[in-house]
Design an enzyme around this catalytic site. Structure first.
Site, PDB file in Angstrom:
ATOM      1  N   LYS A 178      -7.321   9.943   8.793  1.00 34.59           N
ATOM      2  CA  LYS A 178      -8.532   9.431   8.115  1.00 34.59           C
ATOM      3  C   LYS A 178      -9.408   8.664   9.097  1.00 34.59           C
ATOM      4  O   LYS A 178     -10.626   8.775   9.075  1.00 34.59           O
ATOM      5  CB  LYS A 178      -8.157   8.524   6.940  1.00 34.59           C
ATOM      6  CG  LYS A 178      -7.636   9.276   5.725  1.00 34.59           C
ATOM      7  CD  LYS A 178      -7.544   8.393   4.495  1.00 34.59           C
ATOM      8  CE  LYS A 178      -6.593   7.222   4.651  1.00 34.59           C
ATOM      9  NZ  LYS A 178      -5.210   7.577   5.029  1.00 34.59           N
ATOM     10  N   CYS A 199      -5.707  -3.388  -7.742  1.00 34.99           N
ATOM     11  CA  CYS A 199      -4.763  -3.144  -6.654  1.00 34.99           C
ATOM     12  C   CYS A 199      -4.096  -4.392  -6.095  1.00 34.99           C
ATOM     13  O   CYS A 199      -2.962  -4.323  -5.627  1.00 34.99           O
ATOM     14  CB  CYS A 199      -5.387  -2.273  -5.562  1.00 34.99           C
ATOM     15  SG  CYS A 199      -6.281  -3.076  -4.261  1.00 34.99           S
ATOM     16  N   MET A 200      -4.743  -5.563  -6.149  1.00 37.29           N
ATOM     17  CA  MET A 200      -4.159  -6.722  -5.480  1.00 37.29           C
ATOM     18  C   MET A 200      -3.957  -7.951  -6.362  1.00 37.29           C
ATOM     19  O   MET A 200      -3.465  -8.968  -5.882  1.00 37.29           O
ATOM     20  CB  MET A 200      -5.045  -7.139  -4.297  1.00 37.29           C
ATOM     21  CG  MET A 200      -5.172  -6.133  -3.204  1.00 37.29           C
ATOM     22  SD  MET A 200      -3.653  -5.311  -2.781  1.00 37.29           S
ATOM     23  CE  MET A 200      -2.609  -6.687  -2.421  1.00 37.29           C
ATOM     24  N   MET A 237       1.363  -1.107  -3.861  1.00 32.59           N
ATOM     25  CA  MET A 237       1.020  -0.787  -5.244  1.00 32.59           C
ATOM     26  C   MET A 237       2.232  -0.699  -6.179  1.00 32.59           C
ATOM     27  O   MET A 237       2.112  -0.962  -7.362  1.00 32.59           O
ATOM     28  CB  MET A 237       0.247   0.530  -5.316  1.00 32.59           C
ATOM     29  CG  MET A 237      -1.146   0.436  -4.756  1.00 32.59           C
ATOM     30  SD  MET A 237      -2.072  -0.927  -5.432  1.00 32.59           S
ATOM     31  CE  MET A 237      -2.370  -1.839  -3.959  1.00 32.59           C
ATOM     32  N   GLY A 297      -4.229  -2.718   0.043  1.00 32.83           N
ATOM     33  CA  GLY A 297      -4.707  -1.343  -0.015  1.00 32.83           C
ATOM     34  C   GLY A 297      -6.060  -1.140   0.638  1.00 32.83           C
ATOM     35  O   GLY A 297      -6.263  -0.192   1.380  1.00 32.83           O
ATOM     36  N   GLN A 298      -6.997  -2.033   0.367  1.00 32.56           N
ATOM     37  CA  GLN A 298      -8.376  -1.777   0.769  1.00 32.56           C
ATOM     38  C   GLN A 298      -8.761  -2.592   2.012  1.00 32.56           C
ATOM     39  O   GLN A 298      -8.172  -3.625   2.292  1.00 32.56           O
ATOM     40  CB  GLN A 298      -9.330  -2.105  -0.378  1.00 32.56           C
ATOM     41  CG  GLN A 298      -9.039  -1.282  -1.619  1.00 32.56           C
ATOM     42  CD  GLN A 298     -10.088  -1.473  -2.692  1.00 32.56           C
ATOM     43  OE1 GLN A 298     -11.180  -0.935  -2.595  1.00 32.56           O
ATOM     44  NE2 GLN A 298      -9.767  -2.235  -3.716  1.00 32.56           N
TER      45      GLN A 298
END
Lengths: 773, 167
Positions: A84, A173-174, A358, A395-396
């Site tokens: 990615k 997500c967090m 997650m 995650g982000q």
């Protein structure tokens, strides 16, 4: 004289191979010119995708990005990237990039001028605010917001319009990681850092497919293991993933029973006298909270935990129900494996790194499982020692830097502060130079409740930036219908058309990544800056923070944003930094970030902190204190062991819906695929969503590998092709579906139950029926 | 002497024209089929079998590309399989070629390495006789210590200025 012939010839079969031979001269020139690096312009940036925060070098040629390579000078990834990261140049140039503001006229979105679009947003938000009050407007942002995007939005909402209805997709997500940190340590974000990955003896992954989701960090672990073959990797999961093949021990468990496993390990550690009483005496207090806390399935569900002090004896007694036998019955994990786990955590010679993302956070008891993992480290004193730490992965790219640190959540303010605390409101009002009453003391709607309020009509105007909730909300059918209702005004800022822009009343095209200046903060507290390197496709593509400022000014909040358009990013960042100074969450100065590959906060006098709470590393720990959880002032600088029980999930497979459904990502695609699917190579790698099913189950249902399968839950249905041996292998009785495919919306099936403490929904377990079609 | 100079000027012009026009479409297409940009890792151009990648890609005696970098066991972190389906949406991204003009200290000196070496540490994986056909073949594959003469160039300022010129 050497005249090397350069042969350029095709080398894949099937493509015509024409040899182009050219004799090249040997140009003679000074040797400090025309080296590889000086051929083009190169500049540093953090990767646009996940929370690892790899450094990349971006190559700009003729005003466009031509290539991206890993930054060998960046300590996060040391030059390594995943596919990615290498694909970053492709994500800016999708042919259908949004280049014009769009405004809904009837059932169509038509092109409009930027001024018309911004003025429409301003007037609609102002009307709604005047008529229905600050609870009727909402902003839904993102962990992919840059720090200044989030800060501008927060200041406008909380400091301008007295509305706390500002949320971010990081809630999905967090949020459980945040409540886990806050309840155990009194301050958000990890004490450890990536250096621990090179120093540990055992890595325990709690429901974490790192090989796909944090591949560069996982390669760092594999390299550490290659150099130190005694290092053990333990995968505790509900499904075998590409990570599992590199592990020394795979512990398969029944969904939700991780709560029982963690308590079972703690029980064994105490029974076998493997805990550290000195550490507990010095650094730990014990507490219990409410039990049977519900799942948030009802509208307007409210929950407030009440903590009570508990004694160590009480904890020991509480754990007695989690005997290996009982835990094995609940979780399906053999007793020997529980003992192996307790040996790893309990052996004082083994430095343990626990990792999760997650699997633990998207959990109806997400806060609890975070607490329970911390318990294991606190019980054994394996914390605050390089190589030994619990580490919550993000995650982000800026879930930490923006959402958690700036505090773009319904209840938060920057630097761990909350709107419910009058002192915190006073601090914020001083920095913002506004009357303190302007900051609303009542927390706004959290994400799930925000979309429910949109459905009910309590929210009438919503602005969505840098995220795609019409693919990612659980129980999506309900929220899609909600968004399409009359009297809902929805603004979406994005770079490509998505299912969310489809339902918008106004679409704003944004500048992305290195088309604007920005900052991300990664999992290890590292704040990284990048410069604007290329122009956005058209001038109307504004950075998200400047869009907010333009609208705020049009609504009369210009005084809050007195910045110069050329330097506003620096001004916003330096203003935000004031919130952090002296708090132990001090972010680096702007100028220091220009020259460094990011710095880990707290940054005091330009010096970063690899290990928080540890004397010698963290400037806030006084000499002689050794280790001090100084942010948890309520408990005199001690951390909390929580007595959190096992409770079952809200929906369990039954006769009608006999399978567990788990959803997740794949390595090749980022979230909803709106960027990665536009890169040909990534799309061709995983063109569409699919369902992983166990071959034994499939045989019973008459399903062949690759055949079409219908999944039905109580909320929706979905037809997909199936894979027996995809990247992951699911156990009998469960299926896995990736969520990146906007044409195959698995979230029509998922359940919008959430952790009552963190309000984070659980995407990892609900019940479905599987049929052949 | 004069003739030889004219010859080189002519070649220079030709090469200049070639670069101005751009590369032949075929070589570009072949590269794009395999990777997004010159610096991106190649995709997997074949079906994936259960055999571990390195069973084939670490042996020099097969007509199969050899791993050019240190062994990183999670191959699929960077190398991804492809199914030839229509694009999801069209993409305007076009990569640029890697620099192919070889730079030397002076005419007779060995060429400097015109690209990044990171993850391409095994030179012969690409520059050997039987390896990649789209890059230069070494005229002396028997001399294994390539970087004894060919050196990488980092993006740094000169230590001190130097007036040497072979012109």
């Amino acid at each position: 004289m050497v005249n090397p012939g350069i042969k350029r010839r095709d080398f894949i079969k099937g493509i015509s191979s024409v040899a182009v031979l050219s004799l090249l001269p040997t140009p003679v020139m000074a040797f400090d010119k025309r080296t590889f690096e000086s051929y083009f312009g190169w500049d540093k940036a953090p990767c646009r995708f996940c929370g690892v925060g790899c450094g990349v070098m971006v190559h700009v040629k003729d005003g466009k990005i031509a290539a991206v390579v890993g930054d060998e000078q960046n300590p996060v990834n040391k030059g390594l990237l995943c596919i990615k990261g290498y694909s970053l140049p492709g994500i800016l140039y999708g042919e259908d990039r949004l280049t014009s503001p769009l405004v809904r006229k009837g059932d169509r979105l038509v092109k409009a001028s930027l001024d018309e679009a911004l003025s429409l947003i301003a007037s609609k938000f102002k009307q709604t605010l005047d008529k229905y009050g600050p609870e009727s407007i909402a902003m839904y942002g993102s962990g992919q917001w840059t720090i200044t995007d989030g800060y501008a939005a927060l200041k406008w909402f909380k400091g301008g319009m007295s509305s706390n209805n500002i949320e971010s997709n990081a809630r999905l997500c967090m949020a459980s990681a945040v409540t886990g940190f806050m309840t155990t340590f009194g301050s958000d974000e990890p004490m450890g850092c990536y250096d621990d990955f090179d120093l540990c003896d055992a890595i325990v992954l709690w429901g974490n497919n790192m090989a796909e989701m944090h591949p560069v960090l996982f390669s760092r672990i594999l390299e550490h293991k290659r150099q130190n073959p005694n290092v053990k990797i333990i995968d505790i999961g509900t499904r075998q993933t590409p990570t599992t093949q590199f592990c020394d021990l795979f512990v398969e468990f029944i969904p939700q029973s991780d709560l029982a496993i963690a308590n079972g390990i703690a029980n064994l550690i105490i029974k076998r006298n493997q805990y550290d009483p000195d550490f507990i005496k010095k650094h730990v207090v014990l507490k219990k909270g409410k039990e049977n806390i519900g799942y948030g399935l009802e509208d307007k569900f409210k929950f407030k935990d009440e903590a009570q002090k508990a004694g160590f004896e009480e904890y020991v007694k509480f754990l007695e129900q989690y005997t290996p036998e009982n835990v094995s019955r609940i979780s399906g994990v053999p007793e020997e494996k529980l003992e192996q786990l307790s040996d790893i955590y309990g052996n004082p010679k083994i430095k343990v790194l626990s990792l999760w993302c997650m699997g633990a956070n998207q959990h109806t008891r997400g806060t609890w499982i975070n607490n329970l993992i911390y318990n294991l480290h606190l019980l054994t004193g394996k914390i605050g020692k390089p190589g030994s730490t619990p580490f919550s992965l993000t995650g982000q790219p800026s879930a930490c830097g923006t959402v958690r640190e700036v505090g773009t959540l319904a209840h938060r303010l920057p630097a761990d502060m909350v709107v419910t605390n009058p002192e915190h409101r006073a601090i914020a009002s001083r920095i913002w130079n506004i009357p303190v009453e302007r900051i609303n003391e009542k927390p706004g709607y959290h994400t799930v409740e925000m979309f429910r309020a949109l459905d009910r009509g309590d929210i009438k105007a919503m602005w969505i930036q840098v995220t795609n909730p019409l693919v990612t909300m659980p129980n999506l059918n309900r929220y899609r219908k909600a968004a399409l209702k009359e009297e809902r005004f929805i603004v979406v800022s994005d770079v490509y058309p998505t299912p969310t822009t489809e339902i918008a009343d106004v679409v704003l095209p944004s500048a992305m990544w290195v088309e604007r200046e920005g900052f991300f903060g990664n999992s290890e507290r590292r704040t990284q800056h990048w410069k604007r390197m290329v122009e956005p496709p058209v001038r109307d593509c504004l950075p998200d923070d400047w869009q907010i400022i333009e609208v705020a000014k049009r609504m009369g909040y210009g005084k809050l944003f007195p910045y110069n358009k050329k330097t506003y990013v620096r001004e916003l960042y330096e203003e935000y930094r004031q919130f952090t100074i002296g708090t132990g969450k001090d972010v680096a100065e702007y100028d220091d970030l220009l020259v460094n590959r990011g710095l880990r906060w707290p940054v005091v006098n330009g010096k970063e902190t690899p290990w928080r709470y540890v004397e010698g590393y963290d400037p806030y720990v006084k000499s002689g204190e050794g280790l001090k959880f100084y942010k948890n002032k309520a408990d005199e600088g001690k951390a909390v062991i929580w007595l959190r029980p096992y409770e079952p999930p809200p929906e369990i497979p039954d006769e009608q819906y006999p399978f567990w459904l788990c959803t997740g990502r794949v390595l090749e695609h980022w979230h909803t695929g709106s960027m990665t699917r536009r890169v040909p190579q990534l799309h061709r790698a995983v063109p569409e969503s699919y369902v992983e099913i166990n071959p034994d189950d499939a045989r019973l249902l008459g399903i062949n590998d690759g055949g079409m399968v219908k999944l039905t839950s109580r909320r929706g249905e979905l037809v997909l092709s199936c894979k027996f041996n995809g990247k992951g292998k699911v156990p009998k009785g469960s299926v896995f579906v990736p969520f990146f495919d906007e044409n195959k919306l698995v979230n029509n099936l998922t359940l919008d139950a959430y952790c009552p403490i963190s309000a984070q929904p659980d995407y990892k377990k609900c019940a479905v029926r599987v049929e052949r079609v | 002497m004069k003739d030889s100079r004219l010859f080189w000027i002519a070649i220079f012009l030709l090469v200049g024209i070639k670069f101005a026009i751009g590369e032949g479409d075929d070589s570009r297409q072949s590269r794009e089929a395999l990777r997004l940009s010159a610096y991106a890792p190649p995709v997997i151009p074949h079906d994936i079998e259960d055999t571990p990648c390195l069973d084939c890609h670490s042996q020099n005696d097969m007509d199969i590309p050899v791993i050019p970098h240190r062994e990183i066991s999670n191959c699929r972190q960077c190398h991804i399989p492809q199914s030839y389906v229509p694009l999801f949406r069209k993409n305007r991204f076009r990569d640029v070629s890697e620099p192919v003009v070889l730079t030397r200290l002076y005419k007779e000196a060995p060429p400097l390495i015109p690209h990044r070496v990171f993850m391409r540490e095994n030179c012969l994986a690409c520059h050997g006789k039987t390896s990649r056909k789209d890059v230069i073949d070494t005229p002396h594959p028997e001399r294994l210590n390539c970087r004894q003469c060919h050196i990488e160039q980092k993006d740094v300022k000169p230590f001190r200025k130097n007036t040497f010129s072979s012109n």
